[in-house]
Enzyme design. Structure first.
Site, PDB file in Angstrom:
ATOM      1  N   ARG A 728       0.822  -1.212   0.000  1.00  0.00           N
ATOM      2  CA  ARG A 728       0.000   0.000   0.000  1.00  0.00           C
ATOM      3  C   ARG A 728       0.856   1.262   0.000  1.00  0.00           C
ATOM      4  NH1 ARG A 728      -5.034   0.938   2.178  1.00  0.00           N
ATOM      5  NH2 ARG A 728      -5.039  -1.052   3.295  1.00  0.00           N
ATOM      6  N   ASP A 745     -10.558  -0.846  -1.002  1.00  0.00           N
ATOM      7  CA  ASP A 745     -11.552  -0.967  -2.073  1.00  0.00           C
ATOM      8  C   ASP A 745     -12.981  -1.003  -1.547  1.00  0.00           C
ATOM      9  OD1 ASP A 745     -11.407  -3.371  -0.833  1.00  0.00           O
ATOM     10  OD2 ASP A 745     -10.920  -4.560  -2.611  1.00  0.00           O
ATOM     11  N   ASP A 834      -1.176  -0.051   8.932  1.00  0.00           N
ATOM     12  CA  ASP A 834      -1.676   1.277   9.251  1.00  0.00           C
ATOM     13  C   ASP A 834      -1.118   1.764  10.587  1.00  0.00           C
ATOM     14  OD1 ASP A 834      -2.980  -0.700  10.600  1.00  0.00           O
ATOM     15  OD2 ASP A 834      -5.004  -0.070  10.057  1.00  0.00           O
TER      16      ASP A 834
END
Length: 920
Positions: A728, A745, A834
């Site tokens: 990512r 998505d 993340d």
């Protein structure tokens, strides 16, 4: 009547029951009999009358049929013909009615499509009008500025080695500075700072120097990873040669002064093929490793080095040329790689010992030893008078004893014990004492640098007595005052007061800064060599060579690409103009890379206390341009061009945007969910300021979509080399804007939410700006560590990158600054990328993220597979925070209750949550 009634009643009273029964029975039998008789008689009469009438009619009909049978046949045939004709006409009318109904339905559908197309065309026309107005404004502003687009100047590349010039006299060598002894013509502004390395196996033996095999091998590997290395000596800006680690010295025993002879073959140095007679643009590197005595420290005393720069750990005032020579740390660490395992945790702030010191006592006579004797007495007195809560560990003699001969010439303090024993003491020390050499002629020594190295590695805050005359590594570009306490020896009596005056927050800030400086610049040979080259490049104001882009493998072969189809209708957007639909516009590439260093010099400090021109291989050109701007904001750096207006006028009017024109790139990570991906692309149609969509196809198989909806912007599909969530954050060459919106998505975002988040990000470019907020909380029941928490609260410390804006710089930093162990952990558990990005940004900026809008969750009911659905998902995220904290030495996440919401959204906020929000 009354009399008759009375008599009848009297008769009934005398009437017997048997008579009454007989009377009733007679009545019940006789009445039905008479009724049946009359009814049967009436029915027979009716039947006879009917038969007579029927007989009469048949006779009449027989007469008629006999007389008019021919006429009846004719009439019947005529009626049949009429019936057939009417049936045919009815069938034709029915077919015609069906055709008319179908035509009416088609016309109605066409009218509906025309109305929808009209509405779409009207909205498109409105957006195009706004875009045309913006283009006209941009054109007018360009005309007023009269500033044409700049192209990079033609690079000046020398085509031959340095010409031979007469050598300098020793008296002129000591006066060398960059303006007098450096050939700037070989280092043009766009040269990318090419560096040529003399082969240590060929040229070092010619100098009469001894070089450790480890250093030779490591130096080759280190420079091999550096983007500035060139194998063409004709185009080189500087020439690097390693001249040795240790040299034999002889001592004149008749005096205590510095009478040392260096057996370095100076004539061999001058015979180097590109020496040019005077050694200009040469860097002579001496790395101390095995022996930290004076022999390995000052390797060039007594040798003629011409105009060459010297880089080593030991210098005297008479031989150090400020702004020209470079002080380097000793090569005590590994060749390179992650070094976090060698570091101690940053917390707790206060440790067992307030102050520690281990060293060999200086000689009893000569030089500045009278002052050192007094200093030791004052330190011992400080220990005796200190309160019982302050524990000191001071040893001025070594056990076992260390040979004093190596430190006699300079009065330096030798190291005691082994590296392991010293590390054990330093890990228990809040402060560590570093004493400057007794000989005031020395500005730095290898032993002093080694003490600094070990102190920062173990998290002990260095207190340098004699710091008013000591120089530290790369100090012209590193702010050591944010990690080291520098005091004159005369203030030894005030040292205890100063150490006790630091609150815990300041202690943690000093320790954190020291660890960052150690990891980045001192920890390994690679870090030291990269920092040396970056320091010289910073002097020349040359932007670094761009880091090679990450080239994404195309998801489709060259002969096939899924066709674009008109997307199906999606949820209606608010009836407002969010911005113009423009052609893709890349962020400015190189102009500010050159101006920022010239305009601001070394005032661009980040929270690490380092200038951004010092970042080795920092990708300013042509990938990232604003690192110095936004990362330097903590030091009061004001962004250039703030409120400049331009074609992004609505940004300037609403938020005071500092970019006249800007777009963003959307990066979508997907894993073999073509239907979900198609819906995500369809939702992006008509989104203003969208430069490009980069789809990272993370599945093992190739994308097989037969058709994808048109998103209104270029769509590039790249395939990851392996299934990794780290993909990512790969800095793909396709990303041409500074603003990057990372989206899953299955994240449903409205256009107005995206544009508002983009506006907020423009005001907080150095932070993560996004939608789903999370926080970390301390849990005493979980091994005294932090836990990951996703419950709704007024506080947050993380914004998930499944729907968040980040600066493109952080994509580079994720792979170059973040320890590789954290990325490997993400791959192992397929989770927490993340959290790793939030750790990185908070570590660099020391700021919390910014949450926007009132969206609480992102759900995808139709998605077949989601990683967060696994019951172990949250348990793994707890472990991630624990491991990331261990790697970085502390938890950099910062909590905040600030959230940016637009009142124009008219968001309905629950009453129990309204106290949490601050509106802008």
């Amino acid at each position: 009547m009354n009399i008759i009634y009375e008599r009848f009643c009297l008769w009934l009273g005398h009437l017997k029951l048997s008579r009454v029964i007989i009377l009733v029975s007679v009545i019940l039998f006789v009445v039905p009999l008479f009724t049946h008789y009359y009814l049967s008689k009436y029915e027979s009469m009716s039947i006879s009358q009917g038969d007579n009438a029927l007989r009469y009619n048949l006779e009449a009909f027989s007469d008629i049929s006999t007389k008019n049978v021919a006429d009846l046949k004719v009439r019947i045939e005529e009626m049949l013909r009429i019936k057939a004709s009417v049936s045919t006409e009815l069938r034709e009318l029915e077919a015609k009615r069906g055709r008319l109904q179908r035509e009416a339905a088609a016309a109605s559908s066409k009218a509906d499509n025309a109305k929808a197309e009209y509405v779409r065309a009207a909205a498109e026309l409105q957006r195009l009008r706004v875009s045309a107005d913006q283009a006209r404004l941009a054109q007018l502003e360009a005309i007023r500025r009269d500033s044409p687009e700049l192209a990079p100047p033609i690079q000046i590349v020398p085509l031959q080695p340095p010409s031979i010039l007469p050598s300098l006299s020793p008296s002129n060598e000591i006066n060398c500075r960059m303006f007098s002894c450096f050939d700037h013509s070989r280092c043009s502004l766009t040269s990318s700072f090419p560096v040529y390395l003399y082969d240590p196996d060929i040229y070092t033996p010619l100098t009469g120097a001894e070089v450790d095999g480890f250093l030779k091998t490591t130096l080759r590997q280190t420079l091999g990873y550096n983007a500035h290395l060139t194998h063409n000596p004709n185009e080189a800006c500087i020439y690097l040669i390693i001249v040795g680690e240790s040299f034999p010295f002889t001592k004149d025993t008749t005096t205590v002064s510095d009478s040392y002879k260096l057996y370095l073959n100076g004539s061999a140095i001058t015979s180097l093929p590109y020496w040019g007679g005077d050694g200009r643009n040469h860097v002579l590197l001496n790395l101390a490793r095995r022996d930290l005595s004076v022999g390995s420290g000052d390797a060039f005393r007594g040798a003629s080095t011409g105009r060459a720069m010297l880089a080593q750990s030991t210098f005297t005032h008479n031989h150090f040329r400020p702004g020209f020579d470079v002080i380097t740390p000793p090569a005590l660490g590994p060749p390179g790689g992650d070094v976090w395992a060698d570091c101690a945790p940053i917390s707790p702030a206060r440790r067992k010992y307030l102050l520690s010191f281990q060293g060999l006592q200086p000689p009893p006579k000569g030089l500045d030893n009278d002052q050192d004797g007094t200093l030791i007495s004052l330190l011992e007195k400080m220990v005796k008078t200190a309160p019982a809560s302050d524990v000191f560990f001071l040893q001025f003699e070594c056990d076992p004893p260390v040979e004093k001969r190596v430190t006699l010439p300079i009065g330096d303090w030798a190291l005691c014990g082994t590296d392991r024993s010293r590390r054990a003491v330093l890990r228990d020390s809040t402060f560590v004492l570093i004493l400057a050499p007794a000989d005031r002629n020395y500005v730095t020594t290898a032993l002093l640098q080694a003490r600094l190295y070990e102190a920062l590695r173990s998290g002990a805050i260095p207190v340098v007595l004699g710091g008013d005359r000591i120089r530290l590594p790369y100090e012209e570009v590193l702010d050591w005052k944010r990690a080291v306490i520098l005091l004159p020896k005369a203030r030894v009596t005030e040292m205890h007061f100063l150490m006790r005056s630091f609150p815990d927050a300041d202690l943690l800030a000093l320790r954190r800064q020291g660890r960052v400086l150690w990891e980045r610049y001192l920890s390994s040979v690679q870090a030291s060599i990269d920092s040396l080259l970056a320091t010289i490049r910073t002097r020349l104001h040359i932007p670094p060579k761009p880091v090679p882009h990450t080239v994404g493998l195309p998801a489709f072969n060259d002969s096939y690409f899924p066709p674009r189809v008109e997307p199906a209708a999606v949820d209606a957007e608010p009836e407002e103009t969010l911005g113009p639909l423009e052609a893709p516009y890349s962020s400015p590439t190189y102009q500010r890379n050159f101006s920022v260093g010239l305009l601001h010099g070394y005032e661009l400090w980040n929270e690490w206390g380092e200038p951004f021109a010092l970042y080795p291989q920092l990708p300013w050109d042509p990938t990232v341009t604003s690192e110095a701007r936004f990362l330097g904001s903590a030091a009061g750096f004001r962004p250039v061009g703030a409120g400049a207006g331009g074609s992004g006028r609505e940004f300037s009017e609403a938020l005071g945007g500092d970019r006249p024109r800007e777009q963003f790139t959307i990066v979508i990570l997907t894993y073999e969910r073509e239907a979900v991906l198609a819906a995500a692309l369809a939702r992006l149609r008509g989104l203003p300021y969208l430069n490009k969509v980069v789809v990272v196809w993370n599945g093992p198989s190739s994308a097989g979509a037969s058709s994808w909806p048109e998103s209104g912007a270029p769509v590039a599909v790249v395939r990851g080399s392996r299934n990794s969530l780290n993909n990512r954050f790969l800095p793909y060459q396709l990303i041409e804007t500074e603003a990057v919106l990372c989206v899953d998505d299955d994240a449903h975002l409205r256009h107005d939410e995206i544009i508002f988040a983009f506006r907020v990000w423009r005001e907080h470019r150095d932070q993560i700006v996004g939608f789903p907020g999370r926080y970390h909380a301390w849990d005493l029941n979980f091994n005294n560590g932090f836990l990951y928490n996703s419950n709704y609260s007024c506080e947050l410390s993380m914004v998930l990158t499944g729907a968040a804006f980040v600066h493109r710089y952080y994509l580079w930093a994720y792979w170059r600054v973040l320890p590789a162990a954290m990325r490997d952990y993400v791959d192992e558990y397929m989770n927490c990328e993340d959290i790793a990005m939030n750790f990185l940004v908070a570590h660099i900026t020391r700021k919390p993220p910014v949450k926007v809008t009132s969206r609480w969750t992102f759900r995808c009911p139709g998605c077949p597979v989601t990683l967060s659905a696994d019951e172990t998902h949250f348990h793994e995220r707890h472990k991630c925070i624990q491991f990331f904290t261990q790697v970085m030495g502390y938890t950099p996440l910062l909590s905040t209750q600030f959230r940016a919401d637009s009142v124009l959204f008219k968001t309905r906020i629950p009453h129990d949550k309204q106290k949490c929000f601050k509106f802008i």
